[in-house]
Design a protein around this motif. Sequence first.
Motif, PDB file in Angstrom:
ATOM      1  N   GLU A 106       2.122   1.688  -3.494  1.00 30.02           N
ATOM      2  CA  GLU A 106       1.065   2.123  -4.411  1.00 30.02           C
ATOM      3  C   GLU A 106       0.736   3.600  -4.209  1.00 30.02           C
ATOM      4  O   GLU A 106       0.542   4.340  -5.170  1.00 30.02           O
ATOM      5  CB  GLU A 106      -0.188   1.255  -4.196  1.00 30.02           C
ATOM      6  CG  GLU A 106       0.000  -0.157  -4.735  1.00 30.02           C
ATOM      7  CD  GLU A 106      -1.221  -1.053  -4.547  1.00 30.02           C
ATOM      8  OE1 GLU A 106      -1.363  -2.012  -5.321  1.00 30.02           O
ATOM      9  OE2 GLU A 106      -2.019  -0.790  -3.612  1.00 30.02           O
ATOM     10  N   GLU A 107       0.718   4.014  -2.958  1.00 34.05           N
ATOM     11  CA  GLU A 107       0.436   5.429  -2.686  1.00 34.05           C
ATOM     12  C   GLU A 107       1.525   6.325  -3.246  1.00 34.05           C
ATOM     13  O   GLU A 107       1.267   7.407  -3.745  1.00 34.05           O
ATOM     14  CB  GLU A 107       0.315   5.662  -1.175  1.00 34.05           C
ATOM     15  CG  GLU A 107      -1.060   5.332  -0.629  1.00 34.05           C
ATOM     16  CD  GLU A 107      -1.054   5.243   0.897  1.00 34.05           C
ATOM     17  OE1 GLU A 107      -0.186   5.865   1.533  1.00 34.05           O
ATOM     18  OE2 GLU A 107      -1.932   4.535   1.435  1.00 34.05           O
ATOM     19  N   ARG A 152       0.657   3.628  -8.749  1.00 42.71           N
ATOM     20  CA  ARG A 152       0.466   2.452  -9.608  1.00 42.71           C
ATOM     21  C   ARG A 152      -0.024   1.278  -8.785  1.00 42.71           C
ATOM     22  O   ARG A 152       0.100   1.270  -7.572  1.00 42.71           O
ATOM     23  CB  ARG A 152       1.786   2.092 -10.291  1.00 42.71           C
ATOM     24  CG  ARG A 152       2.231   3.202 -11.217  1.00 42.71           C
ATOM     25  CD  ARG A 152       3.674   3.104 -11.539  1.00 42.71           C
ATOM     26  NE  ARG A 152       3.984   1.897 -12.313  1.00 42.71           N
ATOM     27  CZ  ARG A 152       5.141   1.700 -12.901  1.00 42.71           C
ATOM     28  NH1 ARG A 152       6.086   2.602 -12.816  1.00 42.71           N
ATOM     29  NH2 ARG A 152       5.358   0.605 -13.588  1.00 42.71           N
ATOM     30  N   THR A 153      -0.567   0.299  -9.510  1.00 41.47           N
ATOM     31  CA  THR A 153      -1.085  -0.876  -8.807  1.00 41.47           C
ATOM     32  C   THR A 153      -0.023  -1.959  -8.776  1.00 41.47           C
ATOM     33  O   THR A 153       0.686  -2.183  -9.767  1.00 41.47           O
ATOM     34  CB  THR A 153      -2.333  -1.416  -9.536  1.00 41.47           C
ATOM     35  OG1 THR A 153      -3.204  -0.311  -9.760  1.00 41.47           O
ATOM     36  CG2 THR A 153      -3.053  -2.458  -8.688  1.00 41.47           C
ATOM     37  N   ARG A 210       0.831  -1.216   0.000  1.00 46.61           N
ATOM     38  CA  ARG A 210       0.000   0.000   0.000  1.00 46.61           C
ATOM     39  C   ARG A 210       0.861   1.260   0.000  1.00 46.61           C
ATOM     40  O   ARG A 210       0.571   2.229  -0.684  1.00 46.61           O
ATOM     41  CB  ARG A 210      -0.954  -0.016   1.208  1.00 46.61           C
ATOM     42  CG  ARG A 210      -2.174  -0.913   0.975  1.00 46.61           C
ATOM     43  CD  ARG A 210      -3.277  -0.629   1.961  1.00 46.61           C
ATOM     44  NE  ARG A 210      -2.893  -0.949   3.331  1.00 46.61           N
ATOM     45  CZ  ARG A 210      -2.881  -2.194   3.837  1.00 46.61           C
ATOM     46  NH1 ARG A 210      -3.242  -3.214   3.072  1.00 46.61           N
ATOM     47  NH2 ARG A 210      -2.529  -2.402   5.075  1.00 46.61           N
ATOM     48  N   ASP A 270       1.437  -5.371  -9.177  1.00 45.76           N
ATOM     49  CA  ASP A 270       1.046  -6.431 -10.114  1.00 45.76           C
ATOM     50  C   ASP A 270       1.615  -7.773  -9.652  1.00 45.76           C
ATOM     51  O   ASP A 270       2.830  -7.983  -9.612  1.00 45.76           O
ATOM     52  CB  ASP A 270       1.585  -6.069 -11.514  1.00 45.76           C
ATOM     53  CG  ASP A 270       1.143  -7.072 -12.563  1.00 45.76           C
ATOM     54  OD1 ASP A 270       0.849  -6.630 -13.684  1.00 45.76           O
ATOM     55  OD2 ASP A 270       1.114  -8.293 -12.277  1.00 45.76           O
TER      56      ASP A 270
END
Lengths: 417, 395
Positions: free
Chosen positions: A175-176, A180-181, A172, A183
């Motif tokens: 991602e923050e 981006r996510t 997390r 994968d």
Amino acid sequence: MAMTEKPSVDRRLRSYSKMREVMAIHYITAKNAVHNNQRVAWLTSGAPVEFLHAMDIIPVYPENHAAMCAAQRMALELQQAAEERGYSTDLCSYARTDFGQIATGKSPVMGLPKPDFLFACNNICTTVVKWYEVVSRVYQVPLFVLDMPFLHSGLEEPIVEYVARQMNEFVRFLEERTGRTFDRERFLAVLLKTMEAVRLWEEILDACIHRPSPMSCFDAFIHMGPIVALRGTQECIDYYRVLKEELLERIQQGIGAVPEERHRLLWDNLPIWFNLRELSEKLSEWKACLVAATYTSSWCGMMVPVESYQDMDLSLDTLFRELAKPYLTPFINRGFPERVRILKEMLARYNADGFLMHSDRSCKPYSLGQYVVRDLVTRETGIPGLVIEADMNDPRQYAEAPTLNRIQAYLESLAGR
Amino acid sequence: MHRQAALQRISRVVQKPLEAVLEWKERTGGKVMGCLSCMPFFAPEELVHAAGMLPVGIWGAEIPVSRADAKIQSFACSMARTSLEMGLSGMLGVCDGFLFPSTCDAFQNLSEIWRASMDAPCFEVVFPKQVSRPSAVSFLLHQLTSLQRDLEAFSGVTISPQALRRSCRLYNENRTQMRGLDHLRAKDVSLVTARQMAELVLASSYLPREEHTSLTRSLLPGAGQKETEIGVARKPESDRVRLLLSGVMPRPLAILPVLESAGAWIVGDDLGLGSLYYSLDIPDQGDPLADLAQAYLHYPLCSTVHRDAGERSESLLARARKAEAAGVVLFALKFCEPEFFDYPQVKERLESEGVPVLLLETELGTAETGSVRTRVEAFVESLRARTCDTARARS
């Protein structure tokens, strides 16, 4: 047979220049990251870098960089720069070297690129948490601490669970910061590369089981850069394939790292980076070969059974739990009974007839209590060990002449056994 | 109890700590748990107490190291080294077991050395190093639950939630009294000296809690007490330079009178052996074990725990301002990594805000206060001069 060797053989590994090239490209990529719109993270040598590769973040290793500074005789100057700024000479010499390069911008690669964030994992020491707190205040960048509890007893399920949950928190965090996510497929691909590299690294170290040993730990110390800093990449795999070939070739030709190898020794703790060549030459002269080290072997055993996951639950949670296990269990994160067990196993595996323990003033978790560990190993194996006092990066803490005398006397006592 | 008698009792306990522990043991027949870390207070004392045992902090000692040299290197701090010396030389025979709450690498390895060298059972409790994310909460609770099981097996006593709650309240009451005294001494210089305050906190490591609370009460201003009974002659308050103390512990304690005789008035601290210990109570909310965990997670910052990299300087600065301190003295034992990593930036930050910082690096077992005295006097004098300049500039 070792005795038939020609003494004139050039014992330097050919692969060395290739390794320097690979590492140089690593640093150049990191230095150029800012121009290529890539993020840079500083991380500790035992942190699971796979997360960063999966998110296209360039990893930078201040520990590796500090060792390089020492090997190129620049570390002392940098440490003094840190000391002038108030950092005690009793602090870890890697950290002081790092603070010095931050303050002066000096190093063999002209300093490290500024980090976008920091990633500290305390499976190697608590020092890195304090060290990275300092860096975080200097650059005003966030620091993620991945807490890996010290294993006084075994690897208990709640500890694995705790680390796996933190890996979720780290995802997390990433991602923050990147927008981006995370994968899963990419992460799996990186993990497979890590495992391939680790497997090769194990094979390389195990080449030293052969008598005479085709390389010594001094070679392994120099060639460990990629497994520390580049695992999870194809470059790392490619490089270790080349090195492995060279070692197999040597074994075939009966070439040993040390002419007329007589003593086979194990090394415990980090190397004395600023004195590698000198100590290596002396041991070689005394026909002693360092055939294995708890330090270089710390990057072995990072086996996550990803291949067999094809038929299994592929959830990230499961994967994180599997990944947590090898990262929780490096030598330095274990209690003494486990350290004794590993040392005994290595002595047997590599056919060593003695062991040198570097009491490294800069590394308390590795060093404090080595005398106790030494006595336990000797009591259980009958193999004597020698503890020498030095420091991985600070030449002021190493008295070379008396130490060499002690090593020589130790080797003579081994020969008399 | 009479104030003077209370002070004498405290002094006696600090000088002969294990004598007080032995008294308790002989009287009750209970087990004694030696707690070993640079912050022995990090041991969940309430949990040990609830199992019918006496938690005793092992704070090292002013003794030379000889036996321990064979087992722990000279680059461990003197707290770890002299504690091991105490153990190896049989000084800790009164302890039935040892508990190591995790703080730093030196004490982490000390527990391994201890296990390999001594017969008494050892228990470790590894706390989360990061305390701001949700993962820390459940892990900490697990660690405490697991410690509870170990303590129950060791003591033969099952710890009921009610018993743990009673222990928490007993310790809370004790902390409340110490906070009360601390609060008053910052207003009334004559109440207790810095050394007396530190001795009081240290004595809590060896005494049954009820007795310690009652001793603390005796030091609070009450009926029939005369201020002339306090042993130190003092200059008028206005002359004194207001100082804040920081770090793990101001040891050897003999440094504290040096500060005061140099003209300092200690108006507050964030010491481990000080306000850090008694600043926070165990909440009284639901499950007492969960409350213990909450207290640990919300402890005022200690350099051995990671929360927010910038927090130490800012909280120290806020504390200094609130206490109107003219300067800060930071105590650090030689080789204490957590403190020495923090120091340069703490100093830089505080001094950029006009609060000078003096670092005093000390060691147990080498009681040399001569050079410390000179440095402290110079520091206090320079603060006095600054304060005068500021006052003159204002007028």
